[in-house]
Design a protein around this motif. Sequence first.
Motif, PDB file in Angstrom:
ATOM      1  N   GLY A 256      82.491 -28.545 -37.521  1.00 26.64           N
ATOM      2  CA  GLY A 256      82.162 -29.661 -36.633  1.00 26.64           C
ATOM      3  C   GLY A 256      82.089 -30.935 -37.452  1.00 26.64           C
ATOM      4  O   GLY A 256      82.332 -30.927 -38.660  1.00 26.64           O
ATOM      5  N   ARG A 257      81.743 -32.042 -36.813  1.00 22.68           N
ATOM      6  CA  ARG A 257      81.644 -33.315 -37.543  1.00 22.68           C
ATOM      7  C   ARG A 257      80.499 -34.137 -36.978  1.00 22.68           C
ATOM      8  O   ARG A 257      80.088 -33.954 -35.831  1.00 22.68           O
ATOM      9  CB  ARG A 257      82.942 -34.113 -37.447  1.00 22.68           C
ATOM     10  N   VAL A 258      79.998 -35.042 -37.803  1.00 19.59           N
ATOM     11  CA  VAL A 258      79.095 -36.056 -37.264  1.00 19.59           C
ATOM     12  C   VAL A 258      79.688 -37.409 -37.623  1.00 19.59           C
ATOM     13  O   VAL A 258      80.167 -37.616 -38.741  1.00 19.59           O
ATOM     14  CB  VAL A 258      77.639 -35.882 -37.766  1.00 19.59           C
TER      15      VAL A 258
ATOM     16  N   GLY B 151      81.472 -46.080 -35.914  1.00 22.00           N
ATOM     17  CA  GLY B 151      82.792 -46.217 -35.288  1.00 22.00           C
ATOM     18  C   GLY B 151      82.848 -45.357 -34.032  1.00 22.00           C
ATOM     19  O   GLY B 151      83.576 -44.385 -33.955  1.00 22.00           O
ATOM     20  N   GLU B 152      82.027 -45.756 -33.037  1.00 20.85           N
ATOM     21  CA  GLU B 152      81.936 -44.945 -31.815  1.00 20.85           C
ATOM     22  C   GLU B 152      82.720 -45.623 -30.697  1.00 20.85           C
ATOM     23  O   GLU B 152      82.605 -46.851 -30.508  1.00 20.85           O
ATOM     24  CB  GLU B 152      80.466 -44.802 -31.426  1.00 20.85           C
ATOM     25  N   HIS B 153      83.502 -44.831 -29.985  1.00 17.44           N
ATOM     26  CA  HIS B 153      84.340 -45.335 -28.887  1.00 17.44           C
ATOM     27  C   HIS B 153      85.362 -46.368 -29.397  1.00 17.44           C
ATOM     28  O   HIS B 153      85.765 -47.266 -28.670  1.00 17.44           O
ATOM     29  CB  HIS B 153      83.492 -45.915 -27.746  1.00 17.44           C
ATOM     30  N   THR B 154      85.722 -46.243 -30.647  1.00 17.02           N
ATOM     31  CA  THR B 154      86.768 -47.098 -31.200  1.00 17.02           C
ATOM     32  C   THR B 154      88.099 -46.346 -31.307  1.00 17.02           C
ATOM     33  O   THR B 154      89.155 -46.974 -31.355  1.00 17.02           O
ATOM     34  CB  THR B 154      86.380 -47.580 -32.617  1.00 17.02           C
ATOM     35  N   ASP B 155      88.051 -45.006 -31.327  1.00 16.14           N
ATOM     36  CA  ASP B 155      89.302 -44.282 -31.655  1.00 16.14           C
ATOM     37  C   ASP B 155      90.359 -44.403 -30.564  1.00 16.14           C
ATOM     38  O   ASP B 155      91.545 -44.529 -30.873  1.00 16.14           O
ATOM     39  CB  ASP B 155      89.036 -42.815 -32.052  1.00 16.14           C
ATOM     40  N   TYR B 156      89.941 -44.416 -29.289  1.00 17.41           N
ATOM     41  CA  TYR B 156      90.953 -44.576 -28.230  1.00 17.41           C
ATOM     42  C   TYR B 156      91.310 -46.044 -28.021  1.00 17.41           C
ATOM     43  O   TYR B 156      92.048 -46.384 -27.103  1.00 17.41           O
ATOM     44  CB  TYR B 156      90.512 -43.884 -26.933  1.00 17.41           C
ATOM     45  N   ASN B 157      90.767 -46.908 -28.864  1.00 18.12           N
ATOM     46  CA  ASN B 157      91.171 -48.318 -28.894  1.00 18.12           C
ATOM     47  C   ASN B 157      91.925 -48.640 -30.184  1.00 18.12           C
ATOM     48  O   ASN B 157      91.943 -49.780 -30.634  1.00 18.12           O
ATOM     49  CB  ASN B 157      89.934 -49.204 -28.756  1.00 18.12           C
TER      50      ASN B 157
ATOM     51  N   ARG C  89      90.171 -37.044 -21.892  1.00 14.24           N
ATOM     52  CA  ARG C  89      91.078 -38.021 -22.524  1.00 14.24           C
ATOM     53  C   ARG C  89      90.455 -38.544 -23.820  1.00 14.24           C
ATOM     54  O   ARG C  89      90.170 -39.737 -23.954  1.00 14.24           O
ATOM     55  CB  ARG C  89      91.346 -39.178 -21.559  1.00 14.24           C
ATOM     56  N   CYS C  90      90.236 -37.656 -24.774  1.00  7.07           N
ATOM     57  CA  CYS C  90      89.567 -38.037 -26.022  1.00  7.07           C
ATOM     58  C   CYS C  90      90.514 -38.815 -26.935  1.00  7.07           C
ATOM     59  O   CYS C  90      91.727 -38.798 -26.750  1.00  7.07           O
ATOM     60  CB  CYS C  90      89.079 -36.781 -26.738  1.00  7.07           C
ATOM     61  N   GLY C  91      89.925 -39.478 -27.937  1.00 11.38           N
ATOM     62  CA  GLY C  91      90.717 -40.067 -29.009  1.00 11.38           C
ATOM     63  C   GLY C  91      91.016 -38.975 -30.036  1.00 11.38           C
ATOM     64  O   GLY C  91      90.867 -37.785 -29.748  1.00 11.38           O
ATOM     65  N   ILE C  92      91.367 -39.401 -31.273  1.00  9.76           N
ATOM     66  CA  ILE C  92      91.763 -38.384 -32.261  1.00  9.76           C
ATOM     67  C   ILE C  92      90.726 -38.192 -33.374  1.00  9.76           C
ATOM     68  O   ILE C  92      90.912 -37.378 -34.269  1.00  9.76           O
ATOM     69  CB  ILE C  92      93.155 -38.714 -32.848  1.00  9.76           C
ATOM     70  N   MET C  93      89.599 -38.929 -33.267  1.00 17.46           N
ATOM     71  CA  MET C  93      88.622 -38.823 -34.364  1.00 17.46           C
ATOM     72  C   MET C  93      88.162 -37.391 -34.631  1.00 17.46           C
ATOM     73  O   MET C  93      88.148 -36.945 -35.786  1.00 17.46           O
ATOM     74  CB  MET C  93      87.380 -39.661 -34.049  1.00 17.46           C
ATOM     75  N   ASP C  94      87.745 -36.677 -33.587  1.00 13.51           N
ATOM     76  CA  ASP C  94      87.094 -35.383 -33.798  1.00 13.51           C
ATOM     77  C   ASP C  94      88.050 -34.397 -34.451  1.00 13.51           C
ATOM     78  O   ASP C  94      87.682 -33.652 -35.360  1.00 13.51           O
ATOM     79  CB  ASP C  94      86.610 -34.804 -32.463  1.00 13.51           C
ATOM     80  N   GLN C  95      89.285 -34.384 -33.972  1.00 19.11           N
ATOM     81  CA  GLN C  95      90.265 -33.433 -34.489  1.00 19.11           C
ATOM     82  C   GLN C  95      90.671 -33.806 -35.921  1.00 19.11           C
ATOM     83  O   GLN C  95      90.858 -32.914 -36.767  1.00 19.11           O
ATOM     84  CB  GLN C  95      91.481 -33.398 -33.561  1.00 19.11           C
TER      85      GLN C  95
ATOM     86  N   GLY D 298      80.652 -40.739 -18.137  1.00 16.59           N
ATOM     87  CA  GLY D 298      81.413 -41.968 -17.983  1.00 16.59           C
ATOM     88  C   GLY D 298      82.486 -42.173 -19.037  1.00 16.59           C
ATOM     89  O   GLY D 298      83.018 -43.266 -19.153  1.00 16.59           O
ATOM     90  N   TYR D 299      82.792 -41.116 -19.818  1.00 14.03           N
ATOM     91  CA  TYR D 299      83.735 -41.299 -20.931  1.00 14.03           C
ATOM     92  C   TYR D 299      85.088 -41.829 -20.462  1.00 14.03           C
ATOM     93  O   TYR D 299      85.592 -42.833 -20.973  1.00 14.03           O
ATOM     94  CB  TYR D 299      83.920 -39.968 -21.676  1.00 14.03           C
ATOM     95  N   ASN D 300      85.658 -41.140 -19.464  1.00 13.54           N
ATOM     96  CA  ASN D 300      86.979 -41.568 -18.994  1.00 13.54           C
ATOM     97  C   ASN D 300      86.908 -42.958 -18.353  1.00 13.54           C
ATOM     98  O   ASN D 300      87.851 -43.744 -18.445  1.00 13.54           O
ATOM     99  CB  ASN D 300      87.548 -40.542 -18.007  1.00 13.54           C
TER     100      ASN D 300
ATOM    101  N   GLY E 178      78.542 -39.583 -31.455  1.00 16.89           N
ATOM    102  CA  GLY E 178      79.417 -38.943 -30.470  1.00 16.89           C
ATOM    103  C   GLY E 178      79.555 -39.846 -29.253  1.00 16.89           C
ATOM    104  O   GLY E 178      79.285 -41.054 -29.313  1.00 16.89           O
ATOM    105  N   ALA E 179      79.938 -39.260 -28.141  1.00 20.71           N
ATOM    106  CA  ALA E 179      80.255 -40.054 -26.964  1.00 20.71           C
ATOM    107  C   ALA E 179      79.031 -40.701 -26.330  1.00 20.71           C
ATOM    108  O   ALA E 179      79.137 -41.707 -25.632  1.00 20.71           O
ATOM    109  CB  ALA E 179      80.965 -39.182 -25.942  1.00 20.71           C
ATOM    110  N   GLY E 180      77.834 -40.128 -26.552  1.00 21.45           N
ATOM    111  CA  GLY E 180      76.633 -40.659 -25.908  1.00 21.45           C
ATOM    112  C   GLY E 180      76.341 -39.940 -24.608  1.00 21.45           C
ATOM    113  O   GLY E 180      76.776 -38.807 -24.420  1.00 21.45           O
TER     114      GLY E 180
HETATM  115  C1  GLA Z   1      84.154 -38.062 -28.260  1.00 20.60           C
HETATM  116  C2  GLA Z   1      85.678 -38.094 -28.328  1.00 20.60           C
HETATM  117  C3  GLA Z   1      86.147 -38.915 -29.517  1.00 20.60           C
HETATM  118  C4  GLA Z   1      85.481 -40.284 -29.553  1.00 20.60           C
HETATM  119  C5  GLA Z   1      83.972 -40.163 -29.359  1.00 20.60           C
HETATM  120  C6  GLA Z   1      83.298 -41.501 -29.212  1.00 20.60           C
HETATM  121  O1  GLA Z   1      83.650 -37.377 -29.368  1.00 20.60           O
HETATM  122  O2  GLA Z   1      86.200 -36.792 -28.411  1.00 20.60           O
HETATM  123  O3  GLA Z   1      87.553 -39.028 -29.484  1.00 20.60           O
HETATM  124  O4  GLA Z   1      86.045 -41.135 -28.587  1.00 20.60           O
HETATM  125  O5  GLA Z   1      83.642 -39.374 -28.227  1.00 20.60           O
HETATM  126  O6  GLA Z   1      83.383 -42.234 -30.377  1.00 20.60           O
END
Ligand code: GLA
Length: 343
Positions: free
Chosen positions: A10-12, A16-22, A147-153, A200-202, A304-306
């Motif tokens: 996993g990751r913490v 840089g939160e909610h920046t990856d899909y931007n 519709r996540c960004g790519i940070m977590d992966q 509310g993520y999406n 994380g997403a909050g």
């Molecule tokens: C989730 C998503 C990530 C990222 C975070 C918020 O973890 O999977 O892609 O958008 O939320 O930073």
Amino acid sequence: MNEAVAQAPGRVNLLGEHTDYNDGFVLPVAIAQQTRVAMRANGGEEFVLHAADLGQTAHFTFDAPPADHFASYVFGCLALVRERGAQVPPLDIEVSSEVPIGVGLSSSAALEVATLRCLRTLLGLALDDVEIAQLAQRAEIEYAHVRCGIMDQMASSLAATDRALLIDTRSLQRRDVPLPAGSAVLVLDSGVPRTLAGSGYNQRRAECEAAARQLGRASLRDVESLAELDVLPDVLRRRARHVFTENARVLAAATCSDAADFGRLMNASHASLRDDYEVSTPELDLLVKLLQEHPAVFGARLTGAGFGGACVALCRAHAQDEVAAAVLPRYAAAGHVGRQLVP
Ligand code: GLA
């Protein structure tokens, strides 16, 4: 074909939160907890997926996908590998995980990356770690419908536990960033459950896209000044302001050797997530405040997403347990059950 086994952490996210899909910048670190996957061809007609911790078993084929949500992550990985041209025979798949589920520590990315690593070994696939992250993200978007960004992966596939990984999510360029000297990471769960897809993520993502469109920018990454945001209506302006200021905080933290400076950036990130991005909750705000008040804490924020889940704090090295032992009872006194997740 023999048995293959693989694992992924996993990751913490430190900043840089909610920046990856931007198309922006993120600064995650891997955690010690791992998800493990084992696979072997079963010679039968269908896939049999068993998740020991969930006590669940799913049976499926490529024509009859699984109904269970947890199985959709694995199914997505299998389907995408097959789409790339690999022959994927029916498999017995065993999953076990130490990564806490649903708290913002990327249990789903750990499952996807471990599954793809296992398939890489079993089928001899030519996939590098970035390609694994990209396929894992597609599995989550196309098969688990988040519709996540790519940070977590990227973090699960490429980050280490003893230093942060600065990732430019547009170019996927990355660089190791040591933690400030004398500091260490603490993660506490707020005990407030969080469902990413239902949250509310999406919606936040759609708001960012709308803001970028109205600004005539390809993405909010391309905003050059706060003044540029004045033309936006209030909600979109605040969403875009969070993304703009958060990207700046990540870049500042990535060159920051002083723990107190790093901590201040984390505190500012939490305020921005609370006030501009509106993804905090009263419980997260309280837990973050209690952490920030502790003398051995340099800074703290939701991670994380909050909408619930965990908080991350940068503490004085070796003080994490002491901080948790001081903060959790105060949080409990307000009627909430938190717990220590890292270390
Ligand atoms: C989730 C998503 C990530 C990222 C975070 C918020 O973890 O999977 O892609 O958008 O939320 O930073």
